[in-house]
Scaffold this active site. Sequence first.
Site, PDB file in Angstrom:
ATOM      1  N   SER A 104       9.576  12.633  50.133  1.00  0.00           N
ATOM      2  CA  SER A 104       9.411  14.039  50.504  1.00  0.00           C
ATOM      3  C   SER A 104      10.334  14.955  49.695  1.00  0.00           C
ATOM      4  O   SER A 104      10.270  14.993  48.471  1.00  0.00           O
ATOM      5  CB  SER A 104       9.640  14.179  52.011  1.00  0.00           C
ATOM      6  OG  SER A 104       9.294  15.464  52.465  1.00  0.00           O
ATOM      7  N   ASP A 248       6.276  15.821  48.350  1.00  0.00           N
ATOM      8  CA  ASP A 248       4.999  15.229  48.748  1.00  0.00           C
ATOM      9  C   ASP A 248       4.041  16.254  49.323  1.00  0.00           C
ATOM     10  O   ASP A 248       2.965  15.907  49.804  1.00  0.00           O
ATOM     11  CB  ASP A 248       5.211  14.076  49.729  1.00  0.00           C
ATOM     12  CG  ASP A 248       5.706  14.530  51.096  1.00  0.00           C
ATOM     13  OD1 ASP A 248       6.299  15.625  51.193  1.00  0.00           O
ATOM     14  OD2 ASP A 248       5.505  13.785  52.077  1.00  0.00           O
TER      15      ASP A 248
END
EC number: 5.4.2.10
Length: 452
Positions: A104, A248
């Site tokens: 992420s 992401d």
Amino acid sequence: MGRLFGTDGVRGVANADLTAELALGLSVAAAHVLAEAGTFEGHRPTAVVGRDPRASGEFLEAAVVAGLASAGVDVLRVGVLPTPAVAYLTGALGADIGVMLSASHNAMPDNGVKFFARGGHKLADELEDRIETVYEQHRTGAPWARPTGAGVGRISDYAEGFDRYVAHLIGVLPNRLDGLKVVLDEAHGAAARVSPEAFARAGAEIVTIGAEPNGLNINDGCGSTHLELLRAAVVEHGADLGIAHDGDADRCLAVDAAGEEIDGDQILAVLALAMRDAGQLRKDTVVGTVMSNLGFKIAMEREGIALVQTAVGDRYVLESMKAEGYALGGEQSGHVIVLDHATTGDGTLTGLMLAARIAATGRTLADLAGVMQRLPQVLINVPDVDKSRVQTSPELATAVAEAERELGATGRVLLRQSGTEPLVRVMVEAADIDQARAVAGRLADVVKSALG
């Protein structure tokens, strides 16, 4: 062994904490656990596997794919796509498992493995616990049941995933974006192709930054954790708004035409009113977390919209939404879930819907976001204390009660244990930033003395 799964999969430094062996073993364990749960009953199982552009994702993808195929699961490899794209494709293709390799917003050396169940939903805690147990049993000597011959999984690339996901995004928009100029900061991450393509197909004029991933530059001084470049680019190009994703692309933050940040609470406020006006905000309720700004709560109350608050973490927001049938929820950090169109936070979808509201109303983003006044929020981390006593200390309870009386209806106090460190987070909101800082400082001192 400590719990491997956190609130968003298994994450750590790639090739140190998160090794190829661990990724392979977890994938095999996941296949066995889901088979035991009856997920594969009566058919040959299929998995969708995607990743962000991190260099380590290349070898971790190979490990995950090998693990799944060795357990008899056919694999559709979709390549570099956002987390919400993998979740969407898992559901749309009727796959039994989805796997996303990403850390992420974390720096490049980290990576992570996240599993999705059939339909594109995150695994329940009990399934994650069972995967850990089965993995540990194998690691300490218990053999796997291994298919042979035609029973092994087959591996193929699914290049159509890109176009299918973009078409989905365009298909759920309420209106086109013609006439809007948008700057997109892709964080050199998983949405570097998807987001510009979607905005362009929707009719927007786009300027892209942070859209040249090389495997090493993800989140490096750009994206939703570093808005400085986006602010400058929006002003330089005279854009109507800027959109920033993380590595992401499951989150979205925005910048208005003047370069001012629009956070997740403000985005939620804009979308809540848009969905209410369209009759899509079920039960006239939006879901946030205990960290949602008090200004957001005040604004929603004024507009006749209820706010349900959960623990911090988008998975808890999603659990509440699914349990009660709510349509919209999210976090201040920019994780926004529109449950009718996504099973997880989707930064590209969020940005598109925000831009669609601007195009439909003809109002500026600053004007739309002005529905809420973001109250000053001060957060102090107090380390090296006994966080387990934060709810039971009489001294701390007295200090909190005094602070709440001082702040009144336009302020708020929240003390929260860290989930991973021996510290307590002290958060104070107030109409005046100096008052918020003063109250937070006093409470932090009491936390040190009472729990140290």
